[in-house]
Design a protein around this motif. Structure first.
Motif, short mmCIF file in Angstrom:
data_model
loop_
_atom_site.label_atom_id
_atom_site.label_comp_id
_atom_site.label_asym_id
_atom_site.label_seq_id
_atom_site.Cartn_x
_atom_site.Cartn_y
_atom_site.Cartn_z
N ILE A 1 -7.13 -1.55 6.59
CA ILE A 1 -7.92 -0.33 6.68
C ILE A 1 -7.08 0.87 6.24
CG2 ILE A 1 -9.05 1.25 8.31
CD1 ILE A 1 -9.95 -1.33 9.85
N HIS A 2 -5.83 0.86 6.69
CA HIS A 2 -4.93 1.95 6.29
C HIS A 2 -4.65 1.93 4.79
CE1 HIS A 2 -0.87 4.07 6.32
NE2 HIS A 2 -1.78 4.98 6.57
N ALA A 3 -4.54 0.74 4.22
CA ALA A 3 -4.31 0.63 2.77
C ALA A 3 -5.48 1.25 2.01
CB ALA A 3 -4.13 -0.84 2.38
N TYR A 4 -6.70 0.94 2.43
CA TYR A 4 -7.87 1.50 1.74
C TYR A 4 -7.98 3.00 1.96
CZ TYR A 4 -9.45 -3.23 0.73
OH TYR A 4 -9.54 -4.50 0.26
N ALA B 1 -14.53 0.55 0.85
CA ALA B 1 -13.80 -0.66 1.24
C ALA B 1 -13.24 -0.52 2.64
CB ALA B 1 -12.67 -0.93 0.24
N MET B 2 -12.82 0.68 3.00
CA MET B 2 -12.28 0.93 4.33
C MET B 2 -13.35 0.64 5.39
SD MET B 2 -10.75 4.46 5.90
CE MET B 2 -12.36 5.09 6.39
N GLU B 3 -14.54 1.19 5.16
CA GLU B 3 -15.62 0.98 6.13
C GLU B 3 -16.03 -0.48 6.18
OE1 GLU B 3 -18.75 3.79 5.28
OE2 GLU B 3 -17.70 5.33 6.45
N ALA B 4 -16.04 -1.12 5.01
CA ALA B 4 -16.41 -2.53 4.97
C ALA B 4 -15.42 -3.37 5.76
CB ALA B 4 -16.49 -3.01 3.52
N ALA B 5 -14.14 -3.05 5.62
CA ALA B 5 -13.12 -3.80 6.36
C ALA B 5 -13.29 -3.59 7.87
CB ALA B 5 -11.72 -3.36 5.93
N PHE B 6 -13.65 -2.37 8.23
CA PHE B 6 -13.87 -2.07 9.65
C PHE B 6 -15.06 -2.86 10.20
CE2 PHE B 6 -15.83 0.69 12.96
CZ PHE B 6 -14.82 0.59 13.89
N VAL B 7 -16.13 -2.91 9.43
CA VAL B 7 -17.31 -3.67 9.85
C VAL B 7 -16.97 -5.15 9.96
CG1 VAL B 7 -19.62 -4.42 9.11
CG2 VAL B 7 -18.96 -2.01 8.91
N GLU B 8 -16.24 -5.64 8.96
CA GLU B 8 -15.85 -7.05 8.97
C GLU B 8 -15.05 -7.38 10.23
OE1 GLU B 8 -14.09 -8.59 5.27
OE2 GLU B 8 -12.66 -9.66 6.55
N MET B 9 -14.16 -6.47 10.56
CA MET B 9 -13.32 -6.66 11.74
C MET B 9 -14.18 -6.78 13.00
SD MET B 9 -10.60 -3.86 12.99
CE MET B 9 -10.05 -3.79 14.66
N GLU C 1 -7.84 5.93 -0.89
CA GLU C 1 -9.06 6.74 -0.85
C GLU C 1 -10.28 5.92 -1.25
OE1 GLU C 1 -8.44 10.55 -2.71
OE2 GLU C 1 -7.34 11.09 -0.88
N ASN C 2 -10.24 4.65 -0.93
CA ASN C 2 -11.38 3.76 -1.19
C ASN C 2 -12.15 3.63 0.12
OD1 ASN C 2 -13.17 1.77 -1.81
ND2 ASN C 2 -11.66 0.39 -2.75
N PHE C 3 -12.97 4.62 0.40
CA PHE C 3 -13.57 4.71 1.74
C PHE C 3 -14.65 3.66 1.97
CE2 PHE C 3 -11.73 8.91 0.92
CZ PHE C 3 -10.82 8.94 1.96
N SER D 1 0.83 -1.21 0.00
CA SER D 1 0.00 0.00 0.00
C SER D 1 0.86 1.25 0.00
CB SER D 1 -0.97 -0.02 1.18
OG SER D 1 -0.42 0.57 2.32
N LYS D 2 2.03 1.18 0.63
CA LYS D 2 2.94 2.31 0.60
C LYS D 2 3.37 2.60 -0.84
CE LYS D 2 5.60 2.67 4.20
NZ LYS D 2 6.62 2.12 5.11
N HIS D 3 3.51 1.54 -1.63
CA HIS D 3 3.91 1.70 -3.03
C HIS D 3 2.70 1.75 -3.97
CE1 HIS D 3 7.69 0.52 -1.14
NE2 HIS D 3 8.28 1.09 -2.16
N ARG D 4 1.54 1.93 -3.38
CA ARG D 4 0.30 2.08 -4.14
C ARG D 4 0.06 0.92 -5.11
NH1 ARG D 4 -1.01 6.82 -2.46
NH2 ARG D 4 -2.84 6.99 -3.79
N MET D 5 0.44 -0.27 -4.67
CA MET D 5 0.22 -1.45 -5.51
C MET D 5 -1.07 -2.13 -5.04
SD MET D 5 4.23 -2.53 -5.41
CE MET D 5 4.19 -4.02 -6.36
N TRP D 6 -2.19 -1.53 -5.43
CA TRP D 6 -3.47 -1.95 -4.87
C TRP D 6 -3.86 -3.37 -5.27
CZ3 TRP D 6 -3.05 1.61 -1.68
CH2 TRP D 6 -2.82 2.94 -2.02
N ASP D 7 -3.47 -3.75 -6.49
CA ASP D 7 -3.80 -5.12 -6.92
C ASP D 7 -3.09 -6.14 -6.05
OD1 ASP D 7 -1.56 -3.91 -7.98
OD2 ASP D 7 -1.40 -5.34 -9.63
N MET D 8 -1.86 -5.81 -5.64
CA MET D 8 -1.13 -6.73 -4.77
C MET D 8 -1.76 -6.80 -3.38
SD MET D 8 1.06 -8.13 -6.60
CE MET D 8 2.20 -8.98 -5.50
N VAL D 9 -2.28 -5.67 -2.91
CA VAL D 9 -2.99 -5.67 -1.63
C VAL D 9 -4.16 -6.66 -1.70
CG1 VAL D 9 -4.42 -4.30 -0.06
CG2 VAL D 9 -2.33 -3.31 -1.02
#
Length: 353
Positions: A291-294, A302-310, A298-300, A260-268
């Motif tokens: 969550i930080h990767a999303y 997916a970020m919220e979904a990951a938080f809910v899943e957690m 700026e994929n908010f 995610s630091k290298h913005r390789m979203w497909d690898m994430v």
RNA sequence: UCCAGGAUUUCAUGGU
């Protein structure tokens, strides 16, 4: 009772102090077991692992009032560790005196705890002094843990010469380095960017049949990730799987952070799929990295979904989770949501006292 | 008497 003790330790490992308390009460009330000192130690250690230092000290004080539960060297070593981790060195040395006054002699573990505590705050000369003191006075015999602790701290502080010096002294003293020693070296070389040396330690380990385990691989993966050697990191991960070494939450956390630091979203996403196909236990730090990767992407949604899943997996968010979310919402000018999570974080902190 | 059970070391995520 041994089973209860094992379970108490499990709860400690999983940072579930309230469950540990309940289990302990169950043991006493339902099974009418009179808890041994070992059971109390296990409960104390569960509190310590979960950073419930205050609860641990209350129990410790309570135990001291009961003649049958007079603390032994195990309990004192554990409590000294608690003091050191809270930065309460005065209290630690008071406990050291107190234990000797009550006829409990500190042993190698006690001193290892203190040596590690000095190292953690960067007091490396005091660390060495304590080592030579116990060696000279014959207070107790340093063991491989003692050496490993010292080697680790020089590595962590980037003092590679000293680290190597201590590693040679260890061998000169006729002590066999162990798995942890070598993993410590791999980690130290890796975090200091000395990749050639890091690899040569692994070669040595293989040659002399030390287990190259998940800690070894995790250290390498982390090192390559930190050093921006993403290709090398990916290759190491593949080698790990090929070698039949099971990846851990830690492994995936390193991978996701670096990708995610290298913005390789497909690898994430690729890592995430391997995570889903694995039998890893739910893990807060791993969700935090996702969550930080999303948030970075700026994929908010997916970020919220990951938080809910957690949360659905029964995990409690920690300060890091909340900080990521709060920063994300602030950056989107969603002050209400940011405030809501800020309040939740405060509530969490209040609950933990 | 012996054995077993409790304490210390290597590894990650935000603010950085």
């Amino acid at each position: 009772e041994e089973i209860y003790v094992k379970m108490l330790l499990m709860f400690g490992k999983c940072k579930l102090p309230d469950e540990a308390t309940l289990l302990f009460e169950m043991m006493v009330v339902e099974d009418k077991i009179i808890p041994s000192l070992e059971a109390f130690t296990a409960l104390l250690s569960a509190y310590m692992n979960s950073k419930r230092t205050r609860t641990a000290f209350e129990l410790f004080a309570h135990m001291k009032e009961l003649p049958v539960y007079q603390p032994d060297v195990y309990v004192y070593s554990l409590m000294i560790k608690g003091c050191c981790e809270g930065g309460l060195f005065d209290q630690a040395s008071r406990l050291l005196v107190e234990m000797q006054d009550s006829g409990v002699e500190p042993n190698t573990v006690t001193y290892n705890t203190l040596i590690d505590a000095f190292g953690k705050v960067g007091m490396l000369s005091q660390m060495e002094e304590l080592f030579t003191h116990i060696l000279k006075t014959g207070t107790c015999k340093p063991d491989i843990w003692t050496w490993n602790i010292i080697i680790k701290h020089y590595g962590n502080r980037g003092n590679i010469e000293k680290m190597e010096e201590w590693f040679e002294m260890l061998q000169a003293a006729g002590i066999e380095p162990d798995q942890v020693t070598f993993n410590t070296l791999v980690n130290a070389y890796g975090r200091n960017g000395l990749f050639a040396k890091m690899k040569s330690v692994v070669v040595y380990m293989r040659k002399y049949l030390y287990n190259v385990d998940e800690v070894t691989f995790n250290s390498m993966i982390e090192a390559y990730g930190r050093g921006g050697m993403v290709e090398e990191m990916s290759r190491t991960f593949s080698a790990m799987k090929r070698g039949g070494v099971k990846f851990t939450a830690f492994t995936l956390c390193c991978l996701i952070s670096t990708y995610s630091k290298h913005r390789m979203w497909d690898m994430v996403e690729k890592v995430r799929r391997q995570w889903q196909n694995s039998d890893l236990a739910p893990d807060v730090a791993l969700y935090n990295s996702l969550i930080h990767a999303y948030r970075r992407a700026e994929n908010f949604e997916a970020m919220e979904a990951a938080f809910v899943e957690m949360e659905n997996k029964g995990l409690l968010p920690d300060e890091i989770t909340y900080t990521i979310l709060i920063e994300a919402y602030k950056s989107q000018q969603l002050e209400d949501k940011a405030d809501q999570f800020l309040r939740e974080m405060k509530a969490l902190q209040a609950h933990r006292r």
